[in-house]
Design an enzyme around this catalytic site. Structure first.
Site, short mmCIF file in Angstrom:
data_model
loop_
_atom_site.label_atom_id
_atom_site.label_comp_id
_atom_site.label_asym_id
_atom_site.label_seq_id
_atom_site.Cartn_x
_atom_site.Cartn_y
_atom_site.Cartn_z
N LYS A 35 -33.21 -4.73 -11.36
CA LYS A 35 -32.91 -5.31 -9.91
C LYS A 35 -31.69 -5.86 -9.86
O LYS A 35 -30.75 -5.96 -10.60
CB LYS A 35 -34.16 -6.44 -10.16
CG LYS A 35 -33.98 -7.45 -10.90
CD LYS A 35 -35.06 -8.49 -10.85
CE LYS A 35 -34.57 -9.66 -11.99
NZ LYS A 35 -35.99 -10.65 -12.30
N TYR A 252 -3.90 -25.98 -7.37
CA TYR A 252 -4.51 -26.92 -6.53
C TYR A 252 -4.96 -28.14 -6.90
O TYR A 252 -5.49 -28.02 -8.20
CB TYR A 252 -5.51 -26.12 -5.58
CG TYR A 252 -4.91 -25.15 -4.49
CD1 TYR A 252 -4.20 -25.38 -3.39
CD2 TYR A 252 -5.40 -23.82 -4.77
CE1 TYR A 252 -3.82 -24.29 -2.84
CE2 TYR A 252 -5.35 -22.73 -3.98
CZ TYR A 252 -4.27 -23.12 -2.91
OH TYR A 252 -3.93 -22.13 -1.91
N MET A 300 -8.33 -18.64 -5.02
CA MET A 300 -9.20 -17.57 -4.51
C MET A 300 -8.63 -16.15 -4.93
O MET A 300 -9.51 -15.40 -5.45
CB MET A 300 -8.86 -17.40 -2.87
CG MET A 300 -9.55 -16.19 -2.27
SD MET A 300 -9.34 -16.21 -0.53
CE MET A 300 -10.16 -17.35 0.24
C1 LIG Z 1 -36.12 -10.08 -13.78
C2 LIG Z 1 -37.36 -10.07 -14.36
C3 LIG Z 1 -37.56 -9.55 -15.58
C4 LIG Z 1 -36.28 -9.51 -16.51
O1 LIG Z 1 -35.74 -10.96 -16.92
P1 LIG Z 1 -34.43 -11.12 -18.07
O2 LIG Z 1 -34.59 -12.47 -18.30
O3 LIG Z 1 -33.43 -10.49 -17.31
O4 LIG Z 1 -35.05 -10.17 -18.99
C5 LIG Z 1 -38.76 -9.33 -16.25
N1 LIG Z 1 -39.89 -9.44 -15.32
C6 LIG Z 1 -39.71 -9.90 -14.19
C7 LIG Z 1 -41.18 -9.87 -13.51
C8 LIG Z 1 -38.63 -10.17 -13.60
O5 LIG Z 1 -38.49 -10.58 -12.28
#
Ligand SMILES: *Cc1c(COP(=O)(O)O)cnc(C)c1O
Length: 355
Positions: A35, A252, A300
């Site tokens: 994701k 800064y 930045m």
């Molecule tokens: C993001 C996610 C994972 C993986 O999580 P990690 O901590 O990166 O291993 C697994 N299951 C679901 C439902 C997620 O949203």
């Protein structure tokens, strides 16, 4: 000439980490979680490292379609499900498996009349309190789903709240009690549970962060016994060197003051590249292969480093912000965040190459 900053993505490191996951959960099949555009790496860039996964799990429909267009034939799981009738049609067309965490989602699938039954992951809220059916309602939800036209195979799913720092048993008990009489495969474990809670592995594990070589807890020491490799390197160069005298300050807000004469290197990397602005003086950084520390505020487009341990460093010296030499977890921990966030926040302006 572009600025010297760049990120390198290492799909072979992802393949290596996936192999480690496989050995940790040798009885389970593996969803590789990609994701957020593969945790900021770019799905296309890590894709070749995912070949050995049993399925690819993600959130966005367009990412799922991209995976199919890359030629992925094995399962694809939408972890947050579908939101519209159109989404169901796309899931149908591309053969996606869909998480279902409420009855509205189930109805959405039924109403869309998919050509082929859609396989679902029926989600239980076993204590996280974000998504899913409560344990009390789960059996009925399962019964409705299995009687629904348009719904195919049902896998039982839940997600852990604190597998990285505590027990999963309080959630596992909820899950096991509520699913005792329900057939089907089970999937519960994120990276933390995959590494640390074998009793929760079940049929499918769902590792994300470990595939990219970082710690689910945010602490590098917690994965020091697992030979993961960093899949993202952020590197740049020194573009200037200053010699400060005692009492002089850098950057800064003048937060860092030299005790005595010292050399300071200026690195072409700042918060507009995705480096955390909250990284305080003392955050680890590597110059010409030598670990040193940042000093002063991150600005930045630049940040400054202590060159005391690297007397030979000068303009053009190679700097690693994170990667194999500097653990992303250590930069993150110093800055009050976790490796996940730094990976996902890599800025668009940083040129990325696959190495
Ligand atoms: C993001 C996610 C994972 C993986 O999580 P990690 O901590 O990166 O291993 C697994 N299951 C679901 C439902 C997620 O949203």
């Amino acid at each position: 000439m572009p600025r010297p900053i760049k990120a390198s993505i290492h799909p072979d490191a992802v393949a290596h980490n996936l192999d480690i996951v496989r050995r940790k959960a040798s009885k389970s099949r593996v969803w590789a979680v990609v994701k957020a555009n593969a945790y900021g790496h770019g799905i296309e860039r890590v894709y070749s490292g995912l070949a050995a996964a049993d399925g690819i799990a993600l959130l966005d429909l367009d990412e799922a379609v991209r995976i199919r267009e890359l030629g992925w034939k094995k399962p694809v799981l939408l972890l947050e499900g579908v939101f519209t009738n159109e989404d169901v049609k796309t899931a149908d067309e591309f053969g996606l498996t869909v998480a279902v965490h409420s009855d509205e989602h189930r109805k959405l699938i039924v109403a869309a009349k998919p050509r082929r039954p859609i396989d679902i992951y029926l989600k239980m809220n076993s204590g996280m309190n974000r998504l899913g059916f409560t344990p009390e309602n789960y059996q009925a939800a399962w019964a409705r789903a299995s009687a629904s036209e348009g719904i195919g195979n049902i896998t039982l799913m839940s997600h852990f709240a604190n597998a990285d720092e505590g027990s999963v048993d309080w959630q596992l008990e909820q899950f096991d009690n509520a699913t005792r009489d329900i057939p089907g495969e089970r999937s519960l474990s994120n990276s933390a549970a995959t590494l640390w809670h074998a009793q929760a592995h079940r049929d499918w594990v769902r590792p994300g962060i470990v595939l990219y070589g970082a710690s689910p807890s945010g602490q590098s020491k917690d994965i020091s016994d697992v030979e993961l490799r960093a899949s993202m390197t952020l590197h740049s160069e020194l573009i200037a060197v200053q010699t400060m005298r005692a009492g002089e300050t850098v950057g800064y807000a003048r937060t860092y003051r030299a005790d005595g004469e010292m050399r300071i290197g200026v690195v072409a990397c700042g918060y507009a590249d995705g480096y955390p602005r909250h990284a305080p003086t003392g955050t680890p950084i590597c110059v010409d292969g030598i670990i040193t520390r940042t000093v002063g505020r991150v600005s930045m487009d630049m940040l400054t480093v202590d060159l005391t341990p690297c007397p030979n460093a000068g303009i053009g010296s190679k700097v690693e912000l994170w990667g194999e030499q500097v653990k992303i977890d250590d930069v993150a921990a110093s800055s009050g965040t976790i490796g996940y966030e730094l990976m996902c926040a890599l800025a668009r302006r940083v040129p990325v190459m696959v190495a």
